[in-house]
Design a protein around this motif. Sequence first.
Motif, short mmCIF file in Angstrom:
data_model
loop_
_atom_site.label_atom_id
_atom_site.label_comp_id
_atom_site.label_asym_id
_atom_site.label_seq_id
_atom_site.Cartn_x
_atom_site.Cartn_y
_atom_site.Cartn_z
N LEU A 53 0.84 -1.20 0.00
CA LEU A 53 0.00 0.00 0.00
C LEU A 53 0.87 1.25 0.00
O LEU A 53 0.59 2.23 -0.68
CB LEU A 53 -0.94 0.00 1.21
N LYS A 54 1.97 1.18 0.74
CA LYS A 54 2.88 2.32 0.77
C LYS A 54 3.49 2.55 -0.61
O LYS A 54 3.61 3.69 -1.08
CB LYS A 54 3.98 2.03 1.80
N LEU A 55 3.86 1.45 -1.25
CA LEU A 55 4.46 1.56 -2.57
C LEU A 55 3.49 2.16 -3.59
O LEU A 55 3.84 3.11 -4.30
CB LEU A 55 4.90 0.17 -3.05
N TYR A 60 6.22 7.54 -6.75
CA TYR A 60 6.73 6.75 -7.86
C TYR A 60 5.61 6.35 -8.82
O TYR A 60 5.77 6.34 -10.02
CB TYR A 60 7.42 5.52 -7.29
N TYR A 61 4.46 6.00 -8.26
CA TYR A 61 3.36 5.55 -9.10
C TYR A 61 2.36 6.65 -9.45
O TYR A 61 1.51 6.47 -10.31
CB TYR A 61 2.65 4.34 -8.48
N GLY A 62 2.48 7.78 -8.75
CA GLY A 62 1.65 8.95 -9.08
C GLY A 62 0.18 8.68 -9.24
O GLY A 62 -0.44 9.10 -10.22
N MET A 63 -0.42 7.95 -8.29
CA MET A 63 -1.86 7.70 -8.35
C MET A 63 -2.63 8.98 -8.04
O MET A 63 -2.27 9.70 -7.12
CB MET A 63 -2.26 6.63 -7.33
N PRO A 64 -3.70 9.24 -8.78
CA PRO A 64 -4.47 10.46 -8.51
C PRO A 64 -5.18 10.40 -7.17
O PRO A 64 -5.41 11.43 -6.54
CB PRO A 64 -5.48 10.52 -9.66
N VAL A 67 -4.83 4.79 -2.69
CA VAL A 67 -5.32 3.42 -2.84
C VAL A 67 -5.35 2.78 -1.46
O VAL A 67 -4.34 2.73 -0.77
CB VAL A 67 -4.38 2.61 -3.77
N LEU A 68 -6.52 2.31 -1.04
CA LEU A 68 -6.66 1.84 0.33
C LEU A 68 -6.76 0.32 0.45
O LEU A 68 -6.54 -0.24 1.52
CB LEU A 68 -7.89 2.48 0.98
N HIS A 274 17.81 6.07 -6.34
CA HIS A 274 17.28 6.78 -5.18
C HIS A 274 15.81 6.42 -4.96
O HIS A 274 15.39 6.12 -3.84
CB HIS A 274 17.45 8.29 -5.38
N VAL A 275 15.04 6.41 -6.03
CA VAL A 275 13.62 6.09 -5.94
C VAL A 275 13.42 4.65 -5.44
O VAL A 275 12.65 4.39 -4.51
CB VAL A 275 12.93 6.27 -7.30
N ALA A 276 14.16 3.72 -6.03
CA ALA A 276 14.03 2.31 -5.65
C ALA A 276 14.36 2.13 -4.18
O ALA A 276 13.71 1.38 -3.45
CB ALA A 276 14.94 1.45 -6.51
N ARG A 277 15.38 2.85 -3.75
CA ARG A 277 15.84 2.78 -2.38
C ARG A 277 14.76 3.25 -1.41
O ARG A 277 14.51 2.61 -0.40
CB ARG A 277 17.03 3.71 -2.27
N VAL A 278 14.13 4.36 -1.78
CA VAL A 278 13.12 4.93 -0.90
C VAL A 278 12.01 3.92 -0.62
O VAL A 278 11.62 3.70 0.51
CB VAL A 278 12.53 6.24 -1.49
N PHE A 279 11.53 3.23 -1.67
CA PHE A 279 10.43 2.33 -1.35
C PHE A 279 10.86 0.95 -0.86
O PHE A 279 10.14 0.31 -0.14
CB PHE A 279 9.36 2.29 -2.45
N LEU A 280 12.06 0.54 -1.21
CA LEU A 280 12.49 -0.78 -0.71
C LEU A 280 12.92 -0.72 0.75
O LEU A 280 12.73 -1.67 1.50
CB LEU A 280 13.64 -1.33 -1.54
#
Length: 282
Positions: A53-55, A60-64, A67-68, A274-280
């Motif tokens: 859910l965090k990801l 990174y995914y820019g959802m409008p 998402v719950l 950097h992006v990959a690191r943030v979410f992993l």
Amino acid sequence: LLDENKILLCVDNVPTLSPTVAKILQIAGKMNASADELIHVIKLDPVLTAKLLKLINSVYYGMPQKVLSIGRAVVLLGVNTVKNLALSTAVLANFQRKGKQGDFDMTLFWKHCLGCAVGSKLLAKAKKVNRLHWEEYFIAGLLHDIGKVALLESQPEEYARVLEVLRQGDEEELQAEDRLLGANHARIGQLIAEKWKISDELGECIAEHHHPREDGKDLSVKAAVYLSNINCAQKEIGFSFLRPREYDPAVLDRLDLSEERIDEILMPLEDEIHVARVFLES
Ligand SMILES: [Fe+2]
Ligand SMILES: [Fe+2]
């Protein structure tokens, strides 16, 4: 010298994947993998649920909209991405002991693996590999040197001698490992992939990441990892005891790539790491 038994012991010492991750790999590996089945398994694992859910809600995914539900997240991310994330989480657990262990700097090593993962995926995108397979390029890059983690954990003294040789001399890495340990990290990595039942292709990719066998004009996963690995050494992205070297001209030729073109494709590498690191890592 490590004998066959010691090598197997070394692989045995690598923790098994959590039941959830093993199950996810099994489901995702099937033809027509079903999202419902996957959702069912994930819901049983609160940590993974939270991560997914965090990801999906990260920039990174820019959802409008936020998402719950995990069901929606799996549908939006796709089975392959979920598999990748689950596996990445499991692998990360193997790197958890950060910091330096003798000559081996875990933080720099993790960056090398991430750099290789992100680079392989960038190459796949640039070479117009079907989007459905991009995550396989990522995960293969992330895992290509997993054999080193096993060596470091199980045979710290023997492996320290290899690192010493690598730091001083000009002996090739696999050669030094074969000579001093009786096995090398590529082979041990392949055995770990087998133990984790990931996929034969991935095992082969790990086994051949330093010398990919000829495999056609399309960018295979192992060719991508081979190139990305060298790029990380050349650009000093992280560190993994691989000395900077040229790409094999035969491989470049076959894939219709040049060093300049690879540099161009991999330009966004640092940002993407950097992006990959943030979410992993969060
Ligand atoms: Fe390697
Ligand atoms: Fe590497």
